[in-house]
Write a protein that holds these residues in place. Structure first.
Motif, mmCIF file in Angstrom:
data_model
loop_
_atom_site.group_PDB
_atom_site.id
_atom_site.type_symbol
_atom_site.label_atom_id
_atom_site.label_comp_id
_atom_site.label_asym_id
_atom_site.label_seq_id
_atom_site.Cartn_x
_atom_site.Cartn_y
_atom_site.Cartn_z
ATOM 1 N N PRO A 97 29.938 54.754 41.426
ATOM 2 C CA PRO A 97 30.903 55.789 41.037
ATOM 3 C C PRO A 97 31.262 56.668 42.237
ATOM 4 N N HIS A 98 32.551 56.908 42.387
ATOM 5 C CA HIS A 98 33.024 57.776 43.473
ATOM 6 C C HIS A 98 34.284 58.475 42.982
ATOM 7 N N PHE A 99 34.384 59.763 43.232
ATOM 8 C CA PHE A 99 35.496 60.546 42.701
ATOM 9 C C PHE A 99 36.849 60.162 43.287
ATOM 10 N N LYS A 100 36.896 59.534 44.480
ATOM 11 C CA LYS A 100 38.164 59.156 45.091
ATOM 12 C C LYS A 100 38.401 57.651 45.138
ATOM 13 N N VAL A 101 37.346 56.854 44.971
ATOM 14 C CA VAL A 101 37.481 55.411 45.194
ATOM 15 C C VAL A 101 37.059 54.651 43.932
ATOM 16 N N PRO A 102 38.034 54.179 43.145
ATOM 17 C CA PRO A 102 37.680 53.447 41.925
ATOM 18 C C PRO A 102 37.000 52.112 42.245
ATOM 19 N N GLU A 103 36.346 51.566 41.247
ATOM 20 C CA GLU A 103 35.606 50.308 41.439
ATOM 21 C C GLU A 103 36.508 49.178 41.913
ATOM 22 N N TRP A 104 37.732 49.093 41.382
ATOM 23 C CA TRP A 104 38.614 48.001 41.794
ATOM 24 C C TRP A 104 38.880 48.061 43.293
ATOM 25 N N GLU A 105 38.992 49.277 43.834
ATOM 26 C CA GLU A 105 39.259 49.418 45.263
ATOM 27 C C GLU A 105 38.032 49.011 46.079
ATOM 28 N N GLN A 106 36.851 49.305 45.570
ATOM 29 C CA GLN A 106 35.631 48.891 46.250
ATOM 30 C C GLN A 106 35.515 47.359 46.257
ATOM 31 N N GLU A 107 35.897 46.728 45.133
ATOM 32 C CA GLU A 107 35.895 45.260 45.097
ATOM 33 C C GLU A 107 36.929 44.697 46.071
ATOM 34 N N ALA A 108 38.065 45.361 46.197
ATOM 35 C CA ALA A 108 39.092 44.911 47.134
ATOM 36 C C ALA A 108 38.573 44.955 48.572
ATOM 37 N N VAL A 109 37.793 45.970 48.891
ATOM 38 C CA VAL A 109 37.193 46.053 50.231
ATOM 39 C C VAL A 109 36.260 44.863 50.458
ATOM 40 N N ALA A 110 35.408 44.568 49.473
ATOM 41 C CA ALA A 110 34.492 43.433 49.605
ATOM 42 C C ALA A 110 35.270 42.130 49.782
ATOM 43 N N ALA A 111 36.350 41.966 49.024
ATOM 44 C CA ALA A 111 37.185 40.774 49.155
ATOM 45 C C ALA A 111 37.836 40.716 50.531
ATOM 46 N N GLY A 112 38.240 41.874 51.046
ATOM 47 C CA GLY A 112 38.833 41.925 52.382
ATOM 48 C C GLY A 112 37.848 41.502 53.456
ATOM 49 N N VAL A 113 36.617 41.956 53.332
ATOM 50 C CA VAL A 113 35.584 41.552 54.300
ATOM 51 C C VAL A 113 35.375 40.040 54.211
ATOM 52 N N ALA A 114 35.319 39.517 52.994
ATOM 53 C CA ALA A 114 35.119 38.075 52.816
ATOM 54 C C ALA A 114 36.267 37.283 53.430
ATOM 55 N N HIS A 115 37.478 37.744 53.230
ATOM 56 C CA HIS A 115 38.621 37.024 53.793
ATOM 57 C C HIS A 115 38.580 37.066 55.319
ATOM 58 N N GLN A 116 38.301 38.238 55.867
ATOM 59 C CA GLN A 116 38.209 38.322 57.328
ATOM 60 C C GLN A 116 37.080 37.435 57.849
ATOM 61 N N LEU A 117 35.951 37.402 57.144
ATOM 62 C CA LEU A 117 34.852 36.535 57.559
ATOM 63 C C LEU A 117 35.289 35.074 57.516
ATOM 64 N N SER A 118 36.054 34.688 56.488
ATOM 65 C CA SER A 118 36.514 33.293 56.431
ATOM 66 C C SER A 118 37.436 32.976 57.599
ATOM 67 N N LEU A 119 38.284 33.917 57.989
ATOM 68 C CA LEU A 119 39.147 33.717 59.160
ATOM 69 C C LEU A 119 38.322 33.564 60.433
#
Length: 184
Positions: free
Chosen positions: A97-119
């Protein structure tokens, strides 16, 4: 964007078939150092990766088959899927839980890291394919990975050597112009 980053993105291909060669943990950690530089609102670093090698891939296959309620030939076929690559990197979103960062945005960050790692893995010469499926978030699969509350599995990067150095065909272009618009 530098020419080398653009070239790496344009050259990236999913590799559905790989050899038994795989990067070691030190190489993966080194690439994660760069991949982890995605945009991350409030610098929460809401991600982690779990390397699955050897028998851990069998345990994942068993968990997937159990999650699907399959046994016999169908269960064995599903249980064998994690053996398609010598290294599976489980992508875990670590949300809180974070007052400025919803869970969907946190998942998007994790997905972004995964995509960059795949590249980065692709650019380093490894074959990579992101796989998921209907049982990715099943409790038995989460338990197999040892996930804690607030952790969600996003899938796995299947990683291995590229057979004979051959790169898979490019496939379809993104048709970016048809998927872009501008408002004024």
């Amino acid at each position: 964007m530098s020419a080398s980053a653009r070239e790496a993105m344009l050259a990236r291909r999913s590799a559905p078939k790989v050899t038994d060669a795989a990067p070691d943990d030190a190489e993966v950690a080194d690439l994660l150092e760069a991949a982890g530089r995605v945009a991350d609102h409030a610098s929460l670093r809401p991600w982690r990766f779990i390397a699955l090698r050897g028998d851990a891939r069998n345990r994942l296959g068993d968990a997937l088959a159990a999650a699907a309620g399959l046994d016999g030939e169908h269960g064995a076929r599903l249980a064998g899927k994690p053996l398609r690559a010598p290294l599976l990197l489980a992508i875990v979103a670590v949300t809180r839980p974070h007052f400025k960062v919803p869970e969907w945005e946190q998942e998007a960050v994790a997905a972004g890291v995964a995509h960059q790692l795949s590249l980065l893995l692709d650019d380093a010469g490894w074959g990579v394919m992101w796989r998921s499926g209907p049982h990715t978030r099943h409790p038995l699969v989460a338990e197999m990975h040892g996930l804690a509350d607030g952790e969600r599995l996003l899938g796995w990067l299947y990683v291995g050597g590229v057979p004979d150095g051959a790169r898979p065909d490019r496939g379809q272009d993104a048709d970016a112009a048809a998927r872009f618009s501008s408002l004024q």
